[in-house]
Design an enzyme around this catalytic site. Structure first.
Site, PDB file in Angstrom:
ATOM      1  N   ASP A   1       0.875  -1.275  -0.020  1.00  0.00           N
ATOM      2  CA  ASP A   1      -0.022  -0.085   0.100  1.00  0.00           C
ATOM      3  C   ASP A   1       0.880   1.262   0.080  1.00  0.00           C
ATOM      4  O   ASP A   1       0.555   2.301   0.774  1.00  0.00           O
ATOM      5  CB  ASP A   1      -0.886  -0.047   1.338  1.00  0.00           C
ATOM      6  CG  ASP A   1      -2.111  -1.120   1.342  1.00  0.00           C
ATOM      7  OD1 ASP A   1      -1.990  -1.984   0.153  1.00  0.00           O
ATOM      8  OD2 ASP A   1      -2.957  -1.233   2.186  1.00  0.00           O
TER       9      ASP A   1
ATOM     10  N   LYS B   1      -7.157  -5.244  -2.910  1.00  0.00           N
ATOM     11  CA  LYS B   1      -7.666  -5.494  -1.756  1.00  0.00           C
ATOM     12  C   LYS B   1      -8.933  -4.656  -1.426  1.00  0.00           C
ATOM     13  O   LYS B   1      -8.504  -3.252  -1.392  1.00  0.00           O
ATOM     14  CB  LYS B   1      -6.926  -5.965  -0.692  1.00  0.00           C
ATOM     15  CG  LYS B   1      -5.805  -4.906  -0.093  1.00  0.00           C
ATOM     16  CD  LYS B   1      -5.001  -5.359   0.670  1.00  0.00           C
ATOM     17  CE  LYS B   1      -4.001  -4.297   1.164  1.00  0.00           C
ATOM     18  NZ  LYS B   1      -4.731  -3.314   1.984  1.00  0.00           N
TER      19      LYS B   1
ATOM     20  N   CYS C   1      -2.199  -2.606   7.670  1.00  0.00           N
ATOM     21  CA  CYS C   1      -2.027  -3.483   6.517  1.00  0.00           C
ATOM     22  C   CYS C   1      -0.719  -4.319   6.731  1.00  0.00           C
ATOM     23  O   CYS C   1      -0.681  -5.519   6.313  1.00  0.00           O
ATOM     24  CB  CYS C   1      -2.168  -2.574   5.273  1.00  0.00           C
ATOM     25  SG  CYS C   1      -3.732  -2.211   4.963  1.00  0.00           S
TER      26      CYS C   1
HETATM   27  C1  VGL Z   1      -4.664   0.751   5.795  1.00  0.00           C
HETATM   28  C2  VGL Z   1      -6.086   1.648   7.021  1.00  0.00           C
HETATM   29  C3  VGL Z   1      -7.233   1.515   6.020  1.00  0.00           C
HETATM   30  C4  VGL Z   1      -3.269   0.309   5.510  1.00  0.00           C
HETATM   31  C5  VGL Z   1      -5.835   0.595   4.672  1.00  0.00           C
HETATM   32  O1  VGL Z   1      -2.785   0.192   4.380  1.00  0.00           O
HETATM   33  O2  VGL Z   1      -2.539   0.132   6.500  1.00  0.00           O
HETATM   34  N1  VGL Z   1      -5.040   1.245   6.762  1.00  0.00           N
HETATM   35  N2  VGL Z   1      -6.855   0.779   5.107  1.00  0.00           N
END
Ligand code: VGL
Ligand code: ZN
Length: 210
Positions: free
Chosen positions: A12, A110, A155
């Site tokens: 991410d 995802k 994540c």
């Molecule tokens: C994430 C919160 C919501 C992350 C993704 O990538 O850690 N955190 N969505």
């Protein structure tokens, strides 16, 4: 990375998790040069991408009266609410422009089901629906997972814990990650995430040690 069973999973590294983004992680963009350098040493690289439809259940804006970082109960369990982030096709969902990993072999998206979140790159938050990443790594014989990216305590940690549950050897590269440290639990989420990962047998290294 010596040994063809190793894979770098870059979690991410998207605009919304970097400074100026909707769910900015402090110093989030600092991971980019560290990851770029590390990725050159891996033959196998996979990216994950948080990829929500507008109106996603994890957005505080989808729950009247609720604010970001509040905790609610959903059919699959507790859910932290977030600002709207990583909406499919929008600039916030794009990878950071400085991320330079042209040899990445797969992108696993995802969180694309409106009613289910997915911090983990392996299993959605219902703890049941696979993303396909586990089967992909298994079929390719990639047994040693090195994790980097954002955010350490969500994540990255959830992906690390699921990777251990699925039997992979897991290392988190600490200086190539940054955390949110949400105040939803006493002491914050970052300390707990590292404790949970240690208890699950996740190794913690700096990029110089990899
Ligand atoms: C994430 C919160 C919501 C992350 C993704 O990538 O850690 N955190 N969505
Ligand atoms: Zn998300």
């Amino acid at each position: 990375m010596a040994g063809n069973e190793a894979v770098l999973v870059v979690v991410d590294v998207q605009n919304d998790f970097c400074p100026g983004g909707a769910l900015a992680v402090a110093d989030g963009d600092a991971v980019v040069p560290v990851i770029n350098a590390l990725a050159r040493r891996f033959d196998n690289v996979v990216l994950t991408q948080d990829w929500h439809p507008a109106g996603h259940v994890s957005f505080a804006s989808s729950h009247p009266g609720k604010a970001p970082f509040e905790l609610i109960e959903l059919p699959y369990g507790p859910q932290v609410l977030w600002p709207d982030h990583c909406i499919q096709g929008r600039s916030g969902a794009e990878f950071h422009v400085g991320l330079d990993v042209p040899h990445a072999q797969a992108v696993v998206r995802k969180g694309y089901r409106s009613g289910v979140d997915s911090y983990s790159g392996f299993l959605e938050a219902d703890r049941f629906t696979p993303t396909g990443l586990g089967a992909y790594l298994n079929e390719r014989g990639l047994r040693r997972v090195f994790l980097v990216g954002l955010a350490t305590d969500f994540c990255v940690a959830w992906t690390a814990l699921d990777a251990r549950r699925l039997g992979f050897e897991v290392t988190v590269v600490e200086d190539a990650c940054r955390g949110i440290d949400a105040p939803t639990i006493p002491g914050g989420t970052l300390t707990k995430a590292w404790a949970d990962m240690a208890a699950a047998g996740v190794s913690r290294l700096s990029s110089g040690q990899v």
